[in-house]
Design a protein around this motif. Structure first.
Motif, mmCIF file in Angstrom:
data_model
loop_
_atom_site.group_PDB
_atom_site.id
_atom_site.type_symbol
_atom_site.label_atom_id
_atom_site.label_comp_id
_atom_site.label_asym_id
_atom_site.label_seq_id
_atom_site.Cartn_x
_atom_site.Cartn_y
_atom_site.Cartn_z
ATOM 1 N N GLU A 1 44.883 -11.440 -20.200
ATOM 2 C CA GLU A 1 44.879 -11.067 -18.618
ATOM 3 C C GLU A 1 44.550 -9.397 -18.403
ATOM 4 O O GLU A 1 43.930 -9.169 -17.603
ATOM 5 C CB GLU A 1 46.021 -11.331 -17.992
ATOM 6 C CG GLU A 1 46.403 -13.060 -17.925
ATOM 7 C CD GLU A 1 47.537 -13.201 -17.310
ATOM 8 O OE1 GLU A 1 48.417 -12.349 -16.916
ATOM 9 O OE2 GLU A 1 48.003 -14.511 -17.535
ATOM 10 N N LEU A 2 45.186 -8.454 -19.331
ATOM 11 C CA LEU A 2 44.949 -7.044 -19.060
ATOM 12 C C LEU A 2 43.467 -6.796 -19.462
ATOM 13 O O LEU A 2 43.033 -5.845 -18.876
ATOM 14 C CB LEU A 2 46.008 -6.388 -19.982
ATOM 15 C CG LEU A 2 46.093 -5.050 -19.869
ATOM 16 C CD1 LEU A 2 46.406 -4.477 -18.525
ATOM 17 C CD2 LEU A 2 47.118 -4.367 -20.866
ATOM 18 N N GLU B 1 37.401 -5.440 -15.029
ATOM 19 C CA GLU B 1 37.093 -5.577 -13.637
ATOM 20 C C GLU B 1 37.450 -4.174 -12.943
ATOM 21 O O GLU B 1 36.291 -3.843 -12.021
ATOM 22 C CB GLU B 1 37.956 -6.489 -13.087
ATOM 23 C CG GLU B 1 37.599 -6.868 -11.449
ATOM 24 C CD GLU B 1 38.590 -7.986 -10.885
ATOM 25 O OE1 GLU B 1 38.422 -8.321 -9.769
ATOM 26 O OE2 GLU B 1 39.202 -8.673 -11.786
ATOM 27 N N PHE B 2 38.247 -3.351 -13.005
ATOM 28 C CA PHE B 2 38.530 -2.187 -12.529
ATOM 29 C C PHE B 2 38.212 -0.975 -13.447
ATOM 30 O O PHE B 2 38.492 0.160 -12.907
ATOM 31 C CB PHE B 2 40.012 -2.044 -12.047
ATOM 32 C CG PHE B 2 40.371 -3.176 -11.184
ATOM 33 C CD1 PHE B 2 39.959 -2.893 -9.651
ATOM 34 C CD2 PHE B 2 41.101 -4.365 -11.339
ATOM 35 C CE1 PHE B 2 40.344 -3.931 -8.875
ATOM 36 C CE2 PHE B 2 41.378 -5.262 -10.559
ATOM 37 C CZ PHE B 2 40.873 -5.032 -9.078
#
Length: 266
Positions: free
Chosen positions: A96-97, A103-104
């Motif tokens: 998830e990280l 994404e960012f």
């Protein structure tokens, strides 16, 4: 370090410094080991409250002896269970990280910087700036002025209506109504004058000219800020009361009963 359960009763600045989530090496440790022991030993109060000193000490010693034996017997299973949980957490959270970082466009050092930036922001935000505090107070004074102006208008209108309702020729009742109306009008006017003076002094201190209009842009901005200040204070107070209630339920061995209580009303 502050335990995760107690930590939520502390302010955000304290959590950033002492909550296990932000302390390197704590992992999934919640820091509430003593609370687990106290929760179990609280049950001793019922059986030892009226016991003699000898039997009270004997019961306490027996309780913790069995406690140690039970924990030691379950130690290997405890370690294996938590080891498996840690492996699963590392696998899922790492995945998830990586998605969030991609994404960012983040790197690991950014999370450390975010923590430092939040600490710095909160350190400088203990209270609004003095100028902002005065502007918030100015909006409150404008509200008070509007209320006193409405009271004065209402008092004058009530006085005119009261005098017109007095029967013609009844001089005694007319004198009484004139006195009552004059007292109400004078009191309302005195409050209005005081509010006008207070408002003018605040405007001179802040250099505001002309006077802000109710529902104007400046007024709306600082009215919203005043509301947010009250909201944050109420939210902190609510969180404190919830945690205090949870502590009380734990002392009465009633923690975790909320779901069954809610279900009984459905």
């Amino acid at each position: 370090m502050v335990g995760t359960f107690h930590g939520h009763a502390h302010n955000r600045m304290c959590q950033l410094d002492w909550h296990p989530q932000y302390i390197k090496g704590t992992g999934h440790t919640e820091g509430e080991g003593c609370e687990h022991i106290f929760a179990a030993s609280n049950e001793l109060a019922r059986s030892t409250r009226h016991a003699t000193s000898f039997h009270r000490h004997q019961a306490i010693e027996q309780h913790f002896a069995f406690w140690d034996a039970d924990k030691y017997a379950a130690l290997s299973k405890f370690l294996r269970t938590h080891f498996d949980e840690a492996i699963r957490a590392i696998s899922s959270l790492t995945f998830e990280l990586d998605i969030i970082k991609k994404e960012f466009n983040l790197v690991d050092d950014d999370f450390i910087r975010f923590h430092a930036d939040e600490r710095k922001y909160l350190a400088n935000l203990k209270q609004p700036a003095l100028h902002d505090q005065l502007l918030i107070r100015y909006t409150q004074i404008l509200d008070e002025l509007e209320v006193y102006r409405a009271e004065w208008d209402s008092a004058r209108e009530a006085a005119n209506n009261a005098l017109s309702e007095v029967p013609t020729g009844n001089l005694q009742e007319l004198a009484i109504m004139i006195k009552r109306s004059r007292v109400r009008v004078d009191t309302a006017y005195a409050k209005l004058q005081f509010a006008e003076t207070h408002t003018s002094n605040m405007e001179m201190r802040l250099g505001i000219q002309p006077r802000w209009e109710i529902n104007g842009e400046e007024y709306k901005h600082y009215k919203t800020e005043a509301t947010m200040v009250k909201y944050r204070a109420a939210l902190d107070d609510l969180e404190r009361l919830v945690v205090m209630r949870l502590f009380e339920l734990s002392k009465m061995a009633m923690s975790g009963t909320g779901r069954s209580s809610v279900g009984s009303f459905q």
